[in-house]
Design an enzyme around this catalytic site. Structure first.
Site, PDB file in Angstrom:
ATOM      1  CE  LYS A  54      -3.860  -2.394   2.138  1.00  0.00           C
ATOM      2  NZ  LYS A  54      -4.577  -2.769   3.359  1.00  0.00           N
ATOM      3  CD  GLN A  98      -3.329  -4.369   6.475  1.00  0.00           C
ATOM      4  OE1 GLN A  98      -3.275  -3.372   5.749  1.00  0.00           O
ATOM      5  NE2 GLN A  98      -3.948  -5.479   6.085  1.00  0.00           N
ATOM      6  CG  ASP A 121      -9.439   0.332   4.988  1.00  0.00           C
ATOM      7  OD1 ASP A 121      -9.292   0.155   3.768  1.00  0.00           O
ATOM      8  OD2 ASP A 121      -8.909  -0.387   5.852  1.00  0.00           O
TER       9      ASP A 121
END
Ligand code: NAP
Length: 293
Positions: A54, A98, A121
Site C-alpha cells: 500500500k 491494517q 478504508d
C-alpha cells in the site's frame, strides 16, 4: 463458451495512473501532496507485506505515506490515542488501520476512533451509515473496486439480479448497499451460511459475487450460462509443487466456471489489485475534501 477474463491488474493500473495524474494536477496548483498514515500492529507477515504494498503504491501515485508500527502487545488505549491524534493532525489526510488486530484489541473500538473524514478504508460506522443512506462518504475499497471492475468492463447492473455470497462488514454488506444505489440499480440477494437453496439462488443470478473464503466453493452448476462472476476470495491451497508449499485460489472453481460464465475475474489479478487502487483514490479524495473542494 469461454469467459472473457476481467483484467483487474490492468484496470487497477489505469486507476492508479488516473490518480497520479490528478495528484500531479493538484500539487501543481500549490497544494501539498495527499498523506496516508497506516497503522500496523504485530508481526503478521501477510499484514506487513500488504502494508508495504500500500505504501509503495501510494508513493508511485505521488501520495506521501508512513507506517506507524506497534508491537503485538501494544495496549488498546495507546492505539486509540494514536488514531485520535492522527485524526486531529492537519498534515494527515487518510488513516488506515491494517486488519486483523491482535485478540486483546477490539477492532470496532479502533476503527470507530478513526476520524470519519479520514477513514479511507470506509469501514467506520459513520461511513457505513453514509453508504446505506446514499450520502457522500468513503466507500470501502474492495466493494468500490468490484463496482469499478463491472462498470469499466461494460457489464450492466441496472435491474440485474446480483447474488452476493457472504455478508461480512468488509465486503458482502457494503457491496449489497452499493449495488442497490441509484445509478447502479441492481436487484440484490445476499447469501450466507444459513441460506437455503444457495445453489439455486446463485444459478438465478446475472452477476455472482463470491466473498466467503472457501476455495473453489462456486462450482459450474451454480452459474447461469452468460453470467458475470466476480471472485473476491483469497485462499491458500496446499501445493507441494510450489516452493512456498501453497498456491492462491479464489472462491470460484475457475477452470470449470470459465466455460459457463461470460465474464470472470481471475485470482490473483482480479479483485485484489483493485482494493489498493481504490485506497489511493479515497486518499486523494480525502485530501481534496480537506481543502474544501
Ligand atoms: P468473512 O468475514 O469470513 O465472511 C465470510 C462470509 O461467508 C460470512 O458471511 C459467512 O456466513 C459466509 N460463508 C462462509 N461459509 C459459507 C458457506 N459454506 N455457505 C455460505 N456462506 C458461507 O470473510 P470476508 O472478510 O468477507 O472475506 C471473504 C473472502 O474474501 C476471503 O477469502 C478474504 O480473504 C477475501 N477478501 C479479499 C479481498 C481482496 O482485496 N481481494 C478483500 C477482502 C476479503 P456467516 O455470516 O453466516 O458466517
Amino acid at each position: 463458451m469461454s469467459a472473457q477474463l476481467i483484467d483487474g491488474r490492468g484496470i487497477a493500473g489505469q486507476i492508479r495512473t488516473e490518480v497520479r495524474a490528478e495528484v500531479d494536477r493538484w500539487t501543481a496548483q500549490g497544494h501539498r501532496p495527499p498523506y496516508l498514515a497506516v497503522v500496523l500492529v504485530g508481526d503478521n507477515p501477510a499484514s506487513a507485506s500488504y502494508v508495504r504494498g500500500k505504501i509503495r503504491a501510494s508513493q508511485e501515485a505521488g501520495i506521501m505515506g508512513d507506517t506507524l508500527a506497534f508491537g503485538a502487545d501494544v495496549p488498546e488505549s495507546e492505539l486509540l490515542e494514536t488514531v485520535s491524534r492522527l485524526g486531529r493532525d492537519k498534515s494527515v489526510d487518510g488513516i488506515l488501520v491494517q486488519l486483523p488486530l491482535p485478540a486483546h484489541i477490539r477492532p470496532d473500538r479502533i476503527i470507530g476512533a478513526v476520524n470519519p473524514d479520514k477513514d479511507v478504508d470506509g469501514l467506520n460506522t459513520i461511513n457505513a451509515g453514509r453508504l446505506v443512506t446514499g450520502r457522500a462518504g468513503f466507500l470501502p475499497c474492495t466493494p468500490a473496486g468490484i463496482v469499478e471492475l463491472l462498470t469499466r468492463s461494460d457489464i450492466p447492473t441496472c435491474g440485474q439480479h446480483t447474488v452476493i455470497l457472504g455478508r461480512s462488514n468488509l465486503v458482502g454488506k457494503p457491496l449489497a448497499n452499493l449495488m442497490l444505489r441509484k445509478g447502479l440499480d441492481a436487484t440484490v440477494t445476499i447469501c450466507h451460511s444459513r441460506t437455503r437453496n444457495l445453489k439455486a439462488l446463485a444459478r438465478s443470478a446475472d452477476i455472482v459475487v463470491a466473498a466467503i473464503g472457501r476455495a473453489c466453493f462456486v462450482t459450474e452448476d451454480m452459474v447461469k450460462p452468460g453470467a458475470a462472476v466476480i471472485d473476491v476470495g483469497i485462499n491458500r491451497v496446499e501445493d507441494p509443487s510450489r516452493t512456498r508449499g501453497y498456491r492462491l485460489a479464489g472462491d470460484v472453481d475457475f477452470e470449470a466456471v470459465r466455460h459457463k460464465a461470460a465474464h470472470l475475474t481471475p485470482v490473483p489479478g482480479g479483485v485484489g489489485p483493485m482494493t489498493i487502487a481504490m485506497l489511493l483514490k479515497n486518499t486523494l479524495l480525502a485530501a481534496q475534501r480537506h481543502t474544501g473542494l
